[in-house]
Scaffold this motif. Sequence first.
Motif, mmCIF file in Angstrom:
data_model
loop_
_atom_site.group_PDB
_atom_site.id
_atom_site.type_symbol
_atom_site.label_atom_id
_atom_site.label_comp_id
_atom_site.label_asym_id
_atom_site.label_seq_id
_atom_site.Cartn_x
_atom_site.Cartn_y
_atom_site.Cartn_z
ATOM 1 N N ASP A 519 -45.936 53.265 -2.781
ATOM 2 C CA ASP A 519 -46.654 52.557 -3.834
ATOM 3 C C ASP A 519 -45.797 51.430 -4.391
ATOM 4 O O ASP A 519 -44.580 51.582 -4.552
ATOM 5 C CB ASP A 519 -47.007 53.509 -4.975
ATOM 6 C CG ASP A 519 -48.160 54.441 -4.638
ATOM 7 O OD1 ASP A 519 -48.637 54.408 -3.483
ATOM 8 O OD2 ASP A 519 -48.576 55.196 -5.525
ATOM 9 N N PRO A 524 -50.314 52.055 -11.343
ATOM 10 C CA PRO A 524 -51.043 53.323 -11.401
ATOM 11 C C PRO A 524 -52.303 53.254 -10.539
ATOM 12 O O PRO A 524 -53.012 52.243 -10.534
ATOM 13 C CB PRO A 524 -51.390 53.467 -12.883
ATOM 14 C CG PRO A 524 -51.288 52.093 -13.446
ATOM 15 C CD PRO A 524 -50.238 51.394 -12.649
ATOM 16 N N SER A 552 -47.524 56.594 -11.970
ATOM 17 C CA SER A 552 -47.046 55.507 -11.122
ATOM 18 C C SER A 552 -45.562 55.737 -10.872
ATOM 19 O O SER A 552 -44.979 56.728 -11.319
ATOM 20 C CB SER A 552 -47.280 54.143 -11.782
ATOM 21 O OG SER A 552 -46.563 54.039 -13.002
#
Length: 616
Positions: A519, A524, A552
């Motif tokens: 990520d 988020p 996140s």
Amino acid sequence: MRFLPFSLAAATAFAPIAAHAEPDDAKIIVVASGVAQPADEVGRSVTVIDRAEIEQRQTVALSDLLATTPGVTVARNGGLGTATALSIRGAQSDQTLVLIDGIRVSDPSSTGGAFNFASLLAGSIERVEVLRGPNSVIWGSQAIGGVVNVTTLQGAQGLYLRANAEGGSFGTFNGNAAIAGGNDRITAGLTAGYLTTDGISAAADGTEADGYRQFGATGNVQVTLAEGLALDLRGYYADGKVDLDGYAPPAFTFGDTREYAKTQELYGYAGLRHEAFGGRLRNRIGFTLSDIDRDGYTGDDSIAYRYRGRAERYLYQGDAMLADPLRIVFGAEHEQSRIRYDEGFGSTGRYSAGITSVYGQAIVTPIAPVTVTAGVRNDDHSRFGNHWTWNADLAVRATADTLLHASYGEGFKAPTLYQLYSAYGFQDLQPETARSYEAGVRQSLAGGKVALGATWFHRDADNQIDFNFATSSYFNLNKTRAEGIELEAVLRPVAAFTVRGNVTHVTAENRTAGSIGKDLPRRPRDTASVSADYRFPFGLSLGGTVTMVGDSFNDAGNATRIDGYALAGVRAEMPVTKMLSVYGRVDNIGDVRYQQITGYGTYGRAAYGGVRVRFQ
């Protein structure tokens, strides 16, 4: 964040899921194509916020309101006035283009050229349009993630006055005043505001409050010189000082220090507008100026750094209605950016770059329910040469209550002068590019009492610029990807009661070899917001907002997790006379402890109250 799926399900069950985007034929959109269009001709996702909503939500920092809109996340390095980054659909914060009264307000001397939302307070703002997705054909470099188009108070015939003053937690005072007026030859608008707060500690574990103060003003004048010919003058000024925390010796760990920073921002526009052939041909020429001074100081008031950023932009835009079904928007621009800096450890520099652009876009309505928009742009950068970008979008009014929309857009952003030449720069950086697709539907039900929207989006970005902490320099990520869905709606069972809400799910990932599936930091995957407001027959307004943000990661390696959180606030306003009202709110009513960036403080429970005066 284990509670988030349940929270989203609950929001879905108790209220339509979203805000701001109800179909409304009378709504006019500018940010999609650079000219005014009815909303049902726009094939892109745009959120519109007007002055009434800003006042209803009692907004002080615009970023706090934007954080409750679809696809938008905000991260702030502490309290009011500290660096505030806004991300749209998982894009980098410096891939969001910001316009104030048509002026690009990016800072050429900042690391990524991003606009710092810390200085953008809501007192002067009349309207905001947030376009989600790339749109470099009209707006040029930096419009990879999206565009935030801000309009301040404009002049109008007659006389309009408003003012408000409020105070509350953390020694906060915020006051604003605005006046607009004019006649059929000249109109003008002027706003001024002052905010001061003792603030909170920028360091999450700090004990010393870090304060902020800002004075700001906006002004605009429109003068009709002759039939079809008008002069436009616009200006925006902000002067702020914010206390900071840092890495003090001997431990050099993040904590309380007496550092502070001062920032002065000046943005201006001067231009001429001309209409011919009964308004079927509109021409505009203009000059814009962005001038930003940023100075940092140590605890003993010594200069720690100086940055000077300046951008001068010369532009022409034409808007021709060639026939009823065909509208052409075209233009040319040249921007010259300059930076000077002294980073305080022997790193100094003075650099400049220019970019010359031409573009054209056709808006075609072959049959009444269908609007097709397509365009192309060429940017000729003084260092990186020519680059072409394309876009196309489609809006189909399938029925009186159903609008289908789809778009393809490209984005282009050259490395900033800081990323190339500073002590942390890398001169072999390549420009960032992006390709984005979206498709969605907007639906009105129950005679307009319910408005729903759903949009799927996908963006692939190449050469995204990031910072390598191991080498202390910038570099290009080969590929990143963001994909997701936005759900939004408005429920108005009666005129006095409005429920708004939205849910966004986005997966923003690094697709570079060796990091595939990681990520991107501080993106988020799930966000949601639900807001409800009711006005009683005797005038009292009550409202509340719940905002939910999922988990996140703070770093590119996904080693440090940031836990998700949910914040709730309530508000009320009561008219005393026709011109005077009193209002108040409580933010973070649950006193939730959370972080947006690891190690940085956030506000606990806070209460504010104020008065509002309006004359028209």
